[in-house]
Write a protein that holds these residues in place. Structure first.
Motif, short mmCIF file in Angstrom:
data_model
loop_
_atom_site.label_atom_id
_atom_site.label_comp_id
_atom_site.label_asym_id
_atom_site.label_seq_id
_atom_site.Cartn_x
_atom_site.Cartn_y
_atom_site.Cartn_z
N ARG A 155 21.21 12.17 47.38
CA ARG A 155 20.32 11.31 46.61
C ARG A 155 21.17 10.53 45.62
NH1 ARG A 155 17.15 15.62 43.56
NH2 ARG A 155 19.24 16.54 43.67
N GLU A 156 21.06 9.22 45.64
CA GLU A 156 21.83 8.45 44.67
C GLU A 156 21.42 8.86 43.26
OE1 GLU A 156 22.73 4.36 45.13
OE2 GLU A 156 22.24 4.36 47.27
N HIS A 158 22.30 11.63 42.09
CA HIS A 158 22.45 13.10 42.17
C HIS A 158 23.44 13.48 43.26
CE1 HIS A 158 18.46 12.55 40.30
NE2 HIS A 158 18.69 13.69 39.68
N ALA A 159 24.29 12.54 43.68
CA ALA A 159 25.11 12.75 44.87
C ALA A 159 26.18 13.83 44.67
CB ALA A 159 25.78 11.44 45.27
N ASP A 162 24.44 17.11 44.92
CA ASP A 162 24.01 17.37 46.29
C ASP A 162 25.18 17.69 47.21
OD1 ASP A 162 21.41 16.92 45.55
OD2 ASP A 162 21.35 14.85 46.26
N LYS A 210 18.81 13.59 59.42
CA LYS A 210 18.74 12.68 58.27
C LYS A 210 17.61 11.66 58.44
CE LYS A 210 19.88 10.44 54.51
NZ LYS A 210 21.15 9.75 54.37
N ASN A 214 14.31 11.40 55.95
CA ASN A 214 13.98 10.19 55.20
C ASN A 214 12.63 9.61 55.61
OD1 ASN A 214 16.14 10.21 53.50
ND2 ASN A 214 17.31 8.65 54.57
N ARG A 254 7.05 16.91 44.51
CA ARG A 254 8.20 16.00 44.63
C ARG A 254 7.88 14.85 45.58
NH1 ARG A 254 13.78 19.19 45.37
NH2 ARG A 254 14.53 17.06 45.02
N GLY A 255 8.20 13.63 45.13
CA GLY A 255 7.96 12.45 45.95
C GLY A 255 6.53 11.96 45.89
N CYS A 266 19.05 3.55 52.12
CA CYS A 266 18.80 4.62 53.09
C CYS A 266 17.36 4.63 53.60
CB CYS A 266 19.15 5.97 52.47
SG CYS A 266 20.92 6.23 52.23
N LYS A 329 16.63 2.25 41.88
CA LYS A 329 16.18 3.46 41.20
C LYS A 329 17.07 3.68 39.99
CE LYS A 329 17.41 7.55 42.72
NZ LYS A 329 17.62 8.75 43.55
#
Length: 439
Positions: A155-156, A158-159, A162, A210, A214, A254-255, A266, A329
């Motif tokens: 996650r950009e 949080h890379a 992660d 992936k 997504n 979440r989300g 992505c 974001k």
């Protein structure tokens, strides 16, 4: 271990620094010599929280360095990660695998001994055999070069977290109990030893992981945004509705935040690429729901523009609009498929003078959209504005006192495209407040 990372963009540079943090000796390889120079100086050519610290620490110790030479990379180690970009094809939704096949083809002639090539790039299912055949054809080591699939779930913003503490690790191979599995288990040993769920599977399943993840996340976001449209016309409160749904353990919170929708390099690309691959396989109807997910997401931007026009009496010529946000974001300078910039550009095309501000992404935005105006300070940007749009939810914006802004604006009206500003506080300061999904 001694390992390489081929392709040092967002994914590759982060992975290289993360592997050095795990104790490996890492050589990153990228054909862009300017990027190599910046990375060797201990800095990233993009903004990602915590990454500069890792780069500086491990380039200083010599555990991490970068090169533009495939020959040097091949000689350095026997485990080679490929993390190059796989964008959409020009004028189409399918993945463009040019960079992936080019990287494999250029690395292969220097592979003279047994090696593992582990691909992290997101691809359409069925790509792994093509990479294997290409490597076996061009590598002197032939079939002693084993191919593994190791999808990333970064996650950009949080890379780094992660990479070092992933919520799962997926390792894909063409047969069971391969040497490649032994090598990758050694590489990720510290992560596996912490109890990280590790799924060993076949190539196809690893390739799908992936894209499927997504697509599901995009579906969740578009679902709550579809509910927001219902709430807006029915008088219901979408924030509370999302909270109610989120307490169901099968759904989760979440989300489930309504707003302007998703963007970035992505989710939109992988959603469309997934559907395009299903069409290629003759099962496009099975993913019809994902086409609507994409449509709902695009419609959120159109709805924001409609709200802006509504508040300006459908007369944008000569109006001044301030946009808080350029990155897709918070926590990144990435503007790929940015909803904020898409809205800003459309309002500009309708005749408004649009001023954009963002804590990190202004340089990138200026290059892509020179037709827009820009301001470094969000408070200054509000001066003489007819409408303020809050489109990227940086905490920096939420902390600004709306009382100090009202007198600066020509008209104290704000549309909160992310629903994260304190509505009561803004209204108490004299602002007319409107948010997507709210009556």
């Amino acid at each position: 271990m001694k390992l390489t990372v081929i392709g040092c963009g967002y994914l590759g540079a982060t992975h290289a620094a993360g592997m050095a943090e795990l104790g490996h000796e890492v050589l990153g390889m990228d054909h862009d010599t300017d990027k190599v120079h910046i990375l060797n100086s201990g800095q990233a050519p993009f903004h990602e929280r915590g990454l500069d610290d890792l780069l500086a620490r491990h380039t200083d110790t010599g555990r991490l360095r970068f090169t533009a030479s495939y020959a040097e990379a091949a000689a350095f180690g026997d485990l080679h990660f490929i993390g190059v970009g796989t964008p959409q094809q020009p004028g189409a939704h399918a993945y463009d695998l040019t960079h992936l096949f080019s990287a494999a083809r250029q690395l292969a002639p220097f592979l003279h001994r047994q090696a593992v090539v582990a691909v992290k790039s997101t691809v359409p299912v069925g790509t792994a055999p093509l990479v294997r055949d290409l490597l076996h054809e061009h590598a002197p080591a032939g079939n002693r070069v084993e191919v593994a699939w190791n999808p990333e779930f970064l996650r950009e913003s949080h890379a780094v977290e992660d990479t070092l503490r992933p919520d799962r690790l997926v390792l894909g191979f063409d047969t069971e109990n391969t040497w490649a599995e032994t090598v990758l288990r050694q590489c990720f040993g510290k992560i596996i030893d912490t109890g990280t769920p590790t799924i060993v599977t076949d190539w196809a399943t690893a390739e799908l992981a992936k894209s499927a993840a997504n697509a599901f996340l995009a579906t969740k976001i578009s679902f709550i945004n579809a509910m927001a449209e219902v709430c807006e016309v029915s008088g219901a409160e979408v924030g509370q509705l999302a909270d109610i749904l989120g307490h169901d353990a099968r759904i989760g919170h979440r989300g489930m935040r309504p707003g302007l929708g998703f963007g970035g390099g992505c989710l939109p690309k992988d959603l469309r690429g997934f559907v395009a691959r299903a069409d290629d396989l003759g099962i496009g109807r099975a993913l019809a729901i994902l086409r609507e997910v994409d449509t709902v997401n695009r419609r959120r931007r159109e709805r924001l523009v409609d709200l802006a026009c509504e508040h300006l009496d459908d007369t944008l010529a000569g109006k001044r609009i301030t946009v808080w946000g350029a990155a897709f974001k918070p926590g990144t300078d990435d503007i790929r498929d940015s909803p904020a910039l898409a809205v800003a550009q459309q309002l500009h095309q309708l005749g408004a003078t649009v001023t954009v501000t963002d804590p990190q992404a202004l340089d990138n935005a200026r290059k892509l959209h020179p037709e827009l105006d820009y301001a470094d300070d969000p408070v200054t940007a509000v001066r003489d504005t007819d409408l303020l749009l809050h489109l990227t939810e940086w905490q920096h914006f939420s902390r600004i006192d709306p009382a100090q802004l009202a007198a600066r604006a020509t008209t104290a009206t704000v549309i909160d495209g992310r629903g994260t500003l304190d509505a009561r506080r803004w209204r108490a300061a004299g602002w007319t407040y409107r948010a997507l999904g709210r009556p």
